[in-house]
Design a protein around this motif. Structure first.
Motif, PDB file in Angstrom:
ATOM      1  N   LEU A   1      -0.145  14.469  -2.199  1.00  0.00           N
ATOM      2  CA  LEU A   1       0.362  14.097  -3.524  1.00  0.00           C
ATOM      3  C   LEU A   1      -0.511  13.023  -4.160  1.00  0.00           C
ATOM      4  O   LEU A   1      -0.817  13.081  -5.360  1.00  0.00           O
ATOM      5  CB  LEU A   1       1.808  13.619  -3.396  1.00  0.00           C
ATOM      6  N   ILE A   2      -0.939  12.044  -3.368  1.00  0.00           N
ATOM      7  CA  ILE A   2      -1.813  10.983  -3.871  1.00  0.00           C
ATOM      8  C   ILE A   2      -3.160  11.559  -4.307  1.00  0.00           C
ATOM      9  O   ILE A   2      -3.687  11.202  -5.367  1.00  0.00           O
ATOM     10  CB  ILE A   2      -2.001   9.893  -2.803  1.00  0.00           C
ATOM     11  N   LEU A   3      -3.716  12.443  -3.513  1.00  0.00           N
ATOM     12  CA  LEU A   3      -5.005  13.056  -3.852  1.00  0.00           C
ATOM     13  C   LEU A   3      -4.902  13.869  -5.138  1.00  0.00           C
ATOM     14  O   LEU A   3      -5.781  13.810  -5.999  1.00  0.00           O
ATOM     15  CB  LEU A   3      -5.477  13.942  -2.698  1.00  0.00           C
TER      16      LEU A   3
ATOM     17  N   GLY B   1       3.997   5.445  -2.704  1.00  0.00           N
ATOM     18  CA  GLY B   1       2.978   6.471  -2.911  1.00  0.00           C
ATOM     19  C   GLY B   1       3.507   7.655  -3.686  1.00  0.00           C
ATOM     20  O   GLY B   1       2.851   8.171  -4.606  1.00  0.00           O
ATOM     21  N   ALA B   2       4.732   8.093  -3.348  1.00  0.00           N
ATOM     22  CA  ALA B   2       5.319   9.257  -4.013  1.00  0.00           C
ATOM     23  C   ALA B   2       5.700   8.954  -5.455  1.00  0.00           C
ATOM     24  O   ALA B   2       5.444   9.756  -6.362  1.00  0.00           O
ATOM     25  CB  ALA B   2       6.537   9.734  -3.224  1.00  0.00           C
ATOM     26  N   THR B   3       6.315   7.778  -5.689  1.00  0.00           N
ATOM     27  CA  THR B   3       6.780   7.480  -7.043  1.00  0.00           C
ATOM     28  C   THR B   3       5.618   7.154  -7.987  1.00  0.00           C
ATOM     29  O   THR B   3       5.633   7.570  -9.157  1.00  0.00           O
ATOM     30  CB  THR B   3       7.782   6.312  -7.027  1.00  0.00           C
ATOM     31  N   ILE B   4       4.630   6.432  -7.501  1.00  0.00           N
ATOM     32  CA  ILE B   4       3.468   6.131  -8.351  1.00  0.00           C
ATOM     33  C   ILE B   4       2.709   7.409  -8.673  1.00  0.00           C
ATOM     34  O   ILE B   4       2.331   7.656  -9.824  1.00  0.00           O
ATOM     35  CB  ILE B   4       2.542   5.100  -7.674  1.00  0.00           C
ATOM     36  N   SER B   5       2.496   8.256  -7.671  1.00  0.00           N
ATOM     37  CA  SER B   5       1.787   9.519  -7.886  1.00  0.00           C
ATOM     38  C   SER B   5       2.549  10.410  -8.854  1.00  0.00           C
ATOM     39  O   SER B   5       1.956  11.033  -9.745  1.00  0.00           O
ATOM     40  CB  SER B   5       1.592  10.249  -6.556  1.00  0.00           C
TER      41      SER B   5
ATOM     42  N   LEU C   1       0.828  -1.202   0.000  1.00  0.00           N
ATOM     43  CA  LEU C   1       0.000   0.000   0.000  1.00  0.00           C
ATOM     44  C   LEU C   1       0.868   1.260   0.000  1.00  0.00           C
ATOM     45  O   LEU C   1       1.917   1.285   0.649  1.00  0.00           O
ATOM     46  CB  LEU C   1      -0.913   0.004   1.235  1.00  0.00           C
ATOM     47  N   PRO C   2       0.438   2.317  -0.665  1.00  0.00           N
ATOM     48  CA  PRO C   2       1.222   3.565  -0.705  1.00  0.00           C
ATOM     49  C   PRO C   2       0.998   4.409   0.550  1.00  0.00           C
ATOM     50  O   PRO C   2       0.554   5.561   0.484  1.00  0.00           O
ATOM     51  CB  PRO C   2       0.673   4.250  -1.958  1.00  0.00           C
ATOM     52  N   ILE C   3       1.265   3.822   1.720  1.00  0.00           N
ATOM     53  CA  ILE C   3       0.958   4.497   2.985  1.00  0.00           C
ATOM     54  C   ILE C   3       2.175   4.549   3.897  1.00  0.00           C
ATOM     55  O   ILE C   3       2.038   4.833   5.087  1.00  0.00           O
ATOM     56  CB  ILE C   3      -0.211   3.791   3.712  1.00  0.00           C
ATOM     57  N   SER C   4       3.355   4.277   3.374  1.00  0.00           N
ATOM     58  CA  SER C   4       4.616   4.282   4.113  1.00  0.00           C
ATOM     59  C   SER C   4       4.664   3.173   5.153  1.00  0.00           C
ATOM     60  O   SER C   4       4.322   3.376   6.327  1.00  0.00           O
ATOM     61  CB  SER C   4       4.881   5.631   4.802  1.00  0.00           C
ATOM     62  N   SER C   5       5.103   2.018   4.719  1.00  0.00           N
ATOM     63  CA  SER C   5       5.270   0.906   5.657  1.00  0.00           C
ATOM     64  C   SER C   5       6.299   1.252   6.729  1.00  0.00           C
ATOM     65  O   SER C   5       6.171   0.838   7.892  1.00  0.00           O
ATOM     66  CB  SER C   5       5.699  -0.359   4.904  1.00  0.00           C
TER      67      SER C   5
END
Length: 289
Positions: free
Chosen positions: A135-137, A182-186, A19-23
């Protein structure tokens, strides 16, 4: 650090990795709640070994997709290899520069200043989570529907896009909470890359980055041992290997459970989650964790 501590942290890492939520942020918070110091050398080594375990799970689970996307022809393979090398090289150079800047300027005057000393600071993790949530939003709001990447002989990514992704990935290295995936995909989505290809490239970048990070943390623990620290590599190795194994198994279970939901999920929900998580982390900081 007890065995059950390692198992709990591995479960947290395995569930959060996809998940793009920072593991990393979730593992750090779990460590704080269990009374540990996330900036200690044995804990930072454990964290990267947990990432190694989930990285192996990701390779095993996504190999078929990667083979079709990047290895179906020699043209695609060499294009992918070049872009992966480009993005990883940019991340390495810029990331190391950021680390040195933080250690020489931000932590100036701190004895034995190392960027890892920031990893236990929840007041830094909270804004990092909030930033990646925004960034995701934003990327979800501006997502463009283009042709499916499989419809072209190209891998659906160019050098400019890969470079931008590599630059953003560099900022994820020193700041826990700024989710790498999350950052790279966004960033890829905002740069015009199809979401499915941005996801595949993001996880492939993790495979190239993790061994270097493992080596860095092992060397840090070795320096700590040579300086007279009580924790040695031998003492930290067994918990780290156990953590990697448990994270690998937890990652496989999480991937099987989450992948179908992710394919039909709404990207913006992860942004909302990160903002909520940032509020929780800020609350924990105020409470003294």
């Amino acid at each position: 650090m007890l065995t059950w501590h390692v198992i709990v942290l591995a479960a947290v890492q395995g569930l959060a990795e996809l998940l793009p939520i920072s593991s990393s942020a979730h593992v750090v918070v779990a460590e704080k709640l269990m009374g540990m110091d996330p900036s200690a050398p044995q804990m930072t080594l454990l964290l990267v070994m947990l990432h190694t375990g989930t990285m192996l799970a990701v390779i095993l689970y996504f190999w078929r997709q990667w083979r079709e996307a990047f290895f179906s022809s020699s043209k695609k393979f060499w294009e992918f290899a070049w872009l992966l090398t480009l993005a990883t090289g940019i991340t390495g150079v810029l990331g190391e520069g950021l680390v040195k800047l933080i250690e020489k300027v931000w932590l100036r005057g701190t004895p034995d200043a190392e960027v890892e000393q920031l990893f236990s600071h929840l007041e830094l993790i909270a804004p990092a989570l909030a930033l990646v949530g925004i960034l995701i939003l934003v990327s979800g709001a501006f997502k463009k529907r283009g042709p499916h990447p499989e419809a072209s002989e190209s891998i659906g990514l160019n050098a400019r896009q890969a470079s931008i992704i590599g630059i953003v990935q560099a900022f994820c290295l020193p700041f826990r909470g700024f989710s790498r995936s999350g950052a790279t995909i966004s960033t890829g989505m905002l740069a015009g890359v199809a979401k499915i290809r941005a996801e595949q490239f993001s996880f492939a970048l993790a495979v190239g980055l993790t061994p270097a990070v493992d080596a860095r943390e092992a060397l840090r623990l070795l320096r700590f041992e040579q300086a007279g620290g009580t924790e040695t590599i031998a003492m930290a190795l067994l918990p780290s290997l156990l953590g990697a194994l448990c994270a690998f198994l937890a990652g496989l279970l999480a991937l099987k459970w989450l992948s179908k939901w992710l394919e039909g999920g709404r990207w913006y929900l992860f942004g909302i989650y990160c903002l909520l998580a940032a509020a929780v982390v800020a609350f924990l900081h105020v409470k003294g964790f």
